[in-house]
Design a protein around this motif. Structure first.
Motif, PDB file in Angstrom:
ATOM      1  N   TYR A 162       0.034  -3.346   8.866  1.00  0.00           N
ATOM      2  CA  TYR A 162       0.331  -3.354   7.441  1.00  0.00           C
ATOM      3  C   TYR A 162      -0.017  -1.999   6.833  1.00  0.00           C
ATOM      4  O   TYR A 162      -0.966  -1.328   7.266  1.00  0.00           O
ATOM      5  N   THR A 190       4.320  -7.386  -2.933  1.00  0.00           N
ATOM      6  CA  THR A 190       4.070  -7.928  -1.601  1.00  0.00           C
ATOM      7  C   THR A 190       4.766  -9.266  -1.428  1.00  0.00           C
ATOM      8  O   THR A 190       5.370  -9.807  -2.353  1.00  0.00           O
ATOM      9  N   THR A 192       3.944 -13.088  -0.555  1.00  0.00           N
ATOM     10  CA  THR A 192       2.849 -14.045  -0.448  1.00  0.00           C
ATOM     11  C   THR A 192       3.310 -15.356  -1.055  1.00  0.00           C
ATOM     12  O   THR A 192       4.472 -15.501  -1.426  1.00  0.00           O
ATOM     13  N   PRO A 215      -0.661 -10.026  -7.138  1.00  0.00           N
ATOM     14  CA  PRO A 215       0.536  -9.173  -7.156  1.00  0.00           C
ATOM     15  C   PRO A 215       1.333  -9.359  -8.449  1.00  0.00           C
ATOM     16  O   PRO A 215       1.312 -10.431  -9.057  1.00  0.00           O
ATOM     17  N   ALA A 236       2.868  -1.218  -2.656  1.00  0.00           N
ATOM     18  CA  ALA A 236       3.271  -2.337  -1.812  1.00  0.00           C
ATOM     19  C   ALA A 236       2.290  -2.540  -0.674  1.00  0.00           C
ATOM     20  O   ALA A 236       1.731  -1.580  -0.133  1.00  0.00           O
ATOM     21  N   LEU A 237       2.084  -3.780  -0.323  1.00  0.00           N
ATOM     22  CA  LEU A 237       1.357  -4.167   0.883  1.00  0.00           C
ATOM     23  C   LEU A 237       2.348  -4.898   1.762  1.00  0.00           C
ATOM     24  O   LEU A 237       2.761  -6.018   1.461  1.00  0.00           O
ATOM     25  N   MET A 238       2.739  -4.264   2.866  1.00  0.00           N
ATOM     26  CA  MET A 238       3.788  -4.845   3.703  1.00  0.00           C
ATOM     27  C   MET A 238       3.711  -4.284   5.112  1.00  0.00           C
ATOM     28  O   MET A 238       3.052  -3.257   5.348  1.00  0.00           O
TER      29      MET A 238
END
Length: 297
Positions: A162, A190, A192, A215, A236-238
Motif C-alpha cells: 500500500y 480510499t 473501505t 476518508p 490516497a491510501l491504495m
C-alpha cells in the motif's frame, strides 16, 4: 448402501442444507430427505445432524463422506478423461477477483489464458466482498488477506504494498505527513466499508502502529479513486499497482515511504474449498495464474 447413496450424501453435506442440495441435484427437498433417511436406515446410524441453520456430519457420516468424495471425484476424472480425449481443454471456471486487482493486474492474464484455452468458459466476477464460496458456487476466489483462512486452501500470490500518495499539485501547498496520525487532518481517498471508520495499520522499525481515519472519498472502483488522486482531491491510501505508472511518470508522488502500510492485509491469496473437486480446466487455470503471479512478483 450403493454408489448413488454415497454421492447423494456428498452433495447434501457440500450444500450444508437440504434445499440447496435439492436445487443442485434437481430433485425435490422431500425426495432428498427421503433418500438420506433410507441411507441412514441401511447403515443403522445417524449420518447427519440437523440444526436450525445447517447440516453437519456425525463421525460416521464424515467417514462415509470422505469415501464418497473420493469415489465421486474419481468418476468425474474418468469421465473427463474419456470425453476430452484428443480434444482441446474444455470446462467452466467461475472466478471471483477484487475489482481493482482484477482489472488492473489480472485482466491481461485472464485474456491470455482464454486465448490459450478457447474451449474453457471463464465466468469472472469483479467484487470485493468476502463471499461464501459454497453458497455462490465460486470455484476460485482471489482476495487480499492478513493471513490464510484455516478452512480454505490458500495459495500465496505475493505481497500487496500500500502507498500513501497524492498529485504534485495537491501537495504543493502543504507538508507531506511523516506519521500515521498526521493523516487525520488530510482529506483521504480510499476503498473501505461505507459507514465504518478506516483502520490503517503501519509498521516502522519493527513496531506496529494503528490509527482510525475517516476518508472523505470512498469507492470500491479503484479507477475512479485514481482519477480522484490525479484530480488533486486528497491523499490516497491504495495498493501500489493502482498508481505505479503514475508514480513512474511523476503524475503522483508518495509519502510515508518508510512505513509498511496495511488496510485489509498484506498478501494476495487464491483460495478455494478443500473438498471441491477441480476439473482439468480449473487445475490448469490455477497453475497458469500462479505462474503469472510469481513472474509479476
Amino acid at each position: 448402501m450403493d454408489l448413488n447413496s454415497l454421492t447423494l450424501l456428498v452433495e447434501i453435506l457440500d450444500a450444508s442444507n437440504l434445499s440447496e442440495a435439492a436445487r443442485r441435484l434437481k430433485m425435490s427437498r422431500a425426495n432428498v430427505s427421503y433418500h438420506l433417511n433410507q441411507l441412514e436406515k441401511s447403515v443403522g446410524v445417524q449420518l447427519v445432524r440437523r440444526t436450525t441453520r445447517r447440516l453437519e456430519p456425525t463421525e460416521i457420516g464424515l467417514r462415509l463422506y470422505q469415501h464418497g468424495l473420493t469415489i465421486r471425484n474419481a468418476l468425474r476424472d474418468a469421465h473427463e478423461s474419456v470425453t476430452t480425449l484428443g480434444q482441446e481443454l474444455q470446462g467452466r471456471v467461475r472466478l471471483s477477483v477484487p475489482s481493482g486487482y482484477g482489472q488492473l493486474v489480472m485482466a491481461p492474464w485472464l485474456i491470455d489464458f482464454k486465448r490459450a484455452h478457447p474451449g474453457i468458459v471463464l465466468d469472472v466476477l469483479f467484487e470485493n466482498r468476502v463471499e461464501d464460496l459454497v453458497r455462490d458456487e465460486i470455484d476460485i476466489a482471489v482476495r487480499v488477506m492478513s493471513e490464510a483462512p484455516p478452512n480454505l486452501v490458500a495459495r500465496d500470490m505475493g505481497r500487496v504494498r500500500y502507498v500513501a500518495c497524492a498529485s504534485p499539485g495537491f501537495m504543493a501547498s502543504r507538508e507531506a505527513p511523516t506519521d500515521l496520525d498526521a493523516l487525520r487532518a488530510e482529506p483521504l481517498i480510499t476503498s473501505t466499508v461505507i459507514g465504518r471508520q478506516l483502520r490503517l495499520a503501519g509498521y516502522l522499525d519493527g513496531e506496529r502502529h494503528e490509527v482510525l481515519l475517516e476518508p472523505t472519498l470512498i469507492s470500491e472502483n479503484f479507477l475512479f479513486l485514481r482519477d480522484a488522486v490525479l484530480g488533486g482531491l486528497g491523499i490516497a491510501l491504495m495498493p501500489d499497482y493502482v498508481v505505479q505508472d503514475d508514480i513512474a511518470q511523476g503524475r503522483v508522488v508518495t509519502m510515508l515511504d518508510r512505513w509498511r502500510l496495511s488496510i485489509y492485509g498484506t498478501r494476495m491469496y487464491m483460495v478455494y474449498m478443500p473438498n471441491r473437486h477441480h476439473t482439468r480446466a480449473a487445475s490448469t487455470f490455477i497453475d497458469f495464474i500462479l505462474e503469472r503471479a510469481r513472474a509479476a512478483a
